[in-house]
Scaffold this active site. Structure first.
Site, mmCIF file in Angstrom:
data_model
loop_
_atom_site.group_PDB
_atom_site.id
_atom_site.type_symbol
_atom_site.label_atom_id
_atom_site.label_comp_id
_atom_site.label_asym_id
_atom_site.label_seq_id
_atom_site.Cartn_x
_atom_site.Cartn_y
_atom_site.Cartn_z
ATOM 1 N N CYS B 163 50.150 39.889 38.866
ATOM 2 C CA CYS B 163 50.819 38.911 39.731
ATOM 3 C C CYS B 163 52.089 38.340 39.108
ATOM 4 C CB CYS B 163 49.848 37.809 40.116
ATOM 5 S SG CYS B 163 48.448 38.491 41.024
ATOM 6 N N HIS B 303 53.684 28.702 40.369
ATOM 7 C CA HIS B 303 52.822 29.829 40.731
ATOM 8 C C HIS B 303 51.721 29.328 41.655
ATOM 9 C CE1 HIS B 303 51.072 33.759 40.422
ATOM 10 N NE2 HIS B 303 49.938 33.280 39.959
ATOM 11 N N GLU B 314 48.626 25.283 34.871
ATOM 12 C CA GLU B 314 50.072 25.296 35.119
ATOM 13 C C GLU B 314 50.629 23.873 35.132
ATOM 14 O OE1 GLU B 314 51.394 27.136 38.774
ATOM 15 O OE2 GLU B 314 53.482 27.194 38.079
ATOM 16 N N LYS B 333 52.567 28.841 48.335
ATOM 17 C CA LYS B 333 51.432 29.709 48.685
ATOM 18 C C LYS B 333 50.488 29.064 49.701
ATOM 19 C CE LYS B 333 51.400 32.623 44.533
ATOM 20 N NZ LYS B 333 52.440 32.041 43.680
ATOM 21 N N HIS B 338 48.543 34.148 48.640
ATOM 22 C CA HIS B 338 48.952 34.716 47.357
ATOM 23 C C HIS B 338 49.345 36.181 47.565
ATOM 24 C CE1 HIS B 338 49.566 35.608 43.317
ATOM 25 N NE2 HIS B 338 48.368 35.422 42.790
ATOM 26 N N PHE B 397 46.969 38.144 36.128
ATOM 27 C CA PHE B 397 45.806 38.618 35.385
ATOM 28 C C PHE B 397 46.300 39.367 34.148
ATOM 29 C CE2 PHE B 397 42.107 39.084 38.684
ATOM 30 C CZ PHE B 397 42.052 37.706 38.788
#
Lengths: 86, 411
Positions: B163, B303, B314, B333, B338, B397
């Protein structure tokens, strides 16, 4: 037998998104005619194997490029005959 | 040698539109891209909610006889690349030497088509596997087919950082321009994750939002009641140029990519490092690379996927870098879902629009901010604020952290 194979070939080409309007017995399968490239020729061989229960060697599939539709149908018919005789 | 990369074209395929302004208006207005899977979709009965992009016909971007078994991710990427090059007004060969154009288009590849072929293999045996499978699924094929379609002959690649891949593709494109290896880079990311095996993998890992009667409420970054991410499909492509090259050919420069940073958590394959220290360092590196200080950043697109652990880590990272003087922060998002690797590109496009329009999009569904995500949230509606520079974060990831800094262009 050959007419049935020709019908099968044209159906296959159509399913493979090839235009078959101008294809006749004298049309070459490869770039000089119907314009099948290497992966398409390989797929065509697989379709014949799947449908008719015959087996082609790798180098045989490569020879299809130079064959006309008529030659291809005759070659498949010959292979089917040989396979059913053994 | 270029210090920055000029953004001259953008192409998008997203659940909330294709034009940058359309996407930006959707995220500002809270016009959600989230929906229940339709009855005829493979995800029907598999997940409650996902973010679906419009169909793109393979034979609209690839000659029909080559268009079979080409994964949706590749098809969407080619549409986005076509739109981006048209937006930039570039015809390769006419406006730029084909060997001076590079491609960095990423994504996990055509895993949905691979999964279908695995089923064919197990039911039909050898003859179930198409000779067309590899060019339809390999993760380099979005980049390679972009090169084929547009006659691009320079260095082409794709990065595999899950991602974070979209943000990283913009960064790698900047690296290529700075190295003087190309005048133009077609860069971006594409993801088509909406098939059962992939969705179940996320679901079984307890990463998906669940239990929301209203599907548009399911993605809620930084909210106290958030319980996971919502999968979405998208492609995003930027045309990035050496600014000197862009201006010499009279191109409109919409924004500039000023710098970027990348780090790794070195912690766990899927769980973010809880203190966010590596993510913080990627933001600091990006600021240094852009030659900016923390107070120069007027907006931060987080993110923020809506997972418990990810959003909190984050938030800690952002606070560690920017402190109490942090810029307004939002995650878009809540509206888009996502989009995995593609999110970094779509969100960079949203950042470009924010720079041009002086408007900062809110975090949709952020009704009750989680005290563990103590940020200068934009919520309830967009915030009018002229900004000179923005930061966009993308984490993946594998512990990949990428931060990209963009600045205003000339129109």
């Amino acid at each position: 037998m050959t007419a049935e194979i020709r019908r099968f070939l044209l159906e296959s080409l159509s399913e493979m998104n090839y235009d078959t309007d101008d294809v006749d017995d004298d049309t070459v399968l490869g770039p000089a005619g119907a314009d099948l490239e290497s992966l398409a020729l390989a797929e065509l061989a697989m379709r014949v194997e799947d449908h008719y229960g015959v087996r082609f060697e790798d180098d045989e599939a490569e020879l299809f490029a130079a064959m006309t539709v008529g030659e291809f149908c005759a070659a498949v018919a010959d292979r089917v005959k040989t396979a059913s005789a053994t | 040698v270029s210090a920055s990369g000029a953004v001259t074209g953008i192409g998008l395929v997203t659940p909330v539109g294709a034009a940058v302004d359309e996407v930006f208006d959707a995220v500002c207005a809270g016009r959600s891209g989230l929906a229940r899977p339709p009855g005829d979709h493979a995800l029907h009965g598999v997940v409650d909610v996902a973010a679906f992009s419009p169909p793109v016909a393979a034979d609209s971007v690839i000659p029909p006889k080559d268009a079979r078994l080409v994964d949706r991710s590749i098809v969407m990427a080619l549409r986005a690349a076509e739109d981006a090059l048209a937006d930039a007004g570039i015809v390769v060969g006419r406006d730029v030497d084909p060997y001076r154009v590079a491609v960095v288009v990423s994504g996990v590849g055509g895993l949905g088509t691979l999964a279908d072929q695995a089923v064919e293999r197990s039911t039909r045996g050898r003859l179930g596997v198409s000779p067309f499978m590899l060019p339809g699924v390999l993760p380099n094929m979005a980049a390679a087919r972009t090169a084929i379609k547009f006659g691009i002959r320079g260095c082409t690649s794709s990065v595999g950082t899950a991602c974070a891949a979209g943000g990283q593709s913009l960064g790698e494109a900047l690296r290529v321009l700075r190295a003087g290896e190309a005048d133009v880079v077609v860069c971006g990311c594409t993801e088509a994750p909406l098939f059962p095996t992939f969705a179940d993998a996320f679901g079984n890992a307890l990463a998906l939002a669940r239990g929301w009667a209203d599907p548009t409420a399911a993605s809620r970054p930084f909210d106290r009641r958030r319980n996971g991410l919502v999968l979405g499909e998208a492609a995003g492509v930027f045309v990035l140029e050496r600014p000197e090259f862009a201006r010499a050919r009279g191109a409109r420069v919409r924004a500039e990519v000023l710098g970027w940073g990348a780090t790794n958590d070195a912690h766990h394959p899927t769980t973010p490092r809880p203190d966010g220290s590596s993510a913080a360092e990627s933001m600091r590196i990006a600021l240094r690379d852009a030659g900016l200080g923390t107070t120069d950043v007027g907006y931060l697109n987080a993110h923020g996927t809506g997972t418990k652990a990810g959003d909190a880590a984050e938030a800690r990272a952002i606070r560690a870098v920017f402190g109490d003087d942090m810029p307004p922060v939002s995650s878009t998002k809540g509206v888009t879902g996502h989009l995995l690797g593609a999110s970094g590109v779509v969100e960079a496009a949203i950042a470009v629009a924010a720079l041009r329009r002086g408007l900062l999009p809110p975090t949709h569904n952020l009704d009750d901010p989680d005290p563990a995500c103590d940020l200068a949230h934009v919520r309830g509606g967009p915030l009018a604020a002229p900004v000179e520079a923005v930061m966009s974060n993308s984490f993946g990831f594998g512990g990949h952290n990428v931060s990209v800094v963009l600045g205003r262009g000339d129109g």
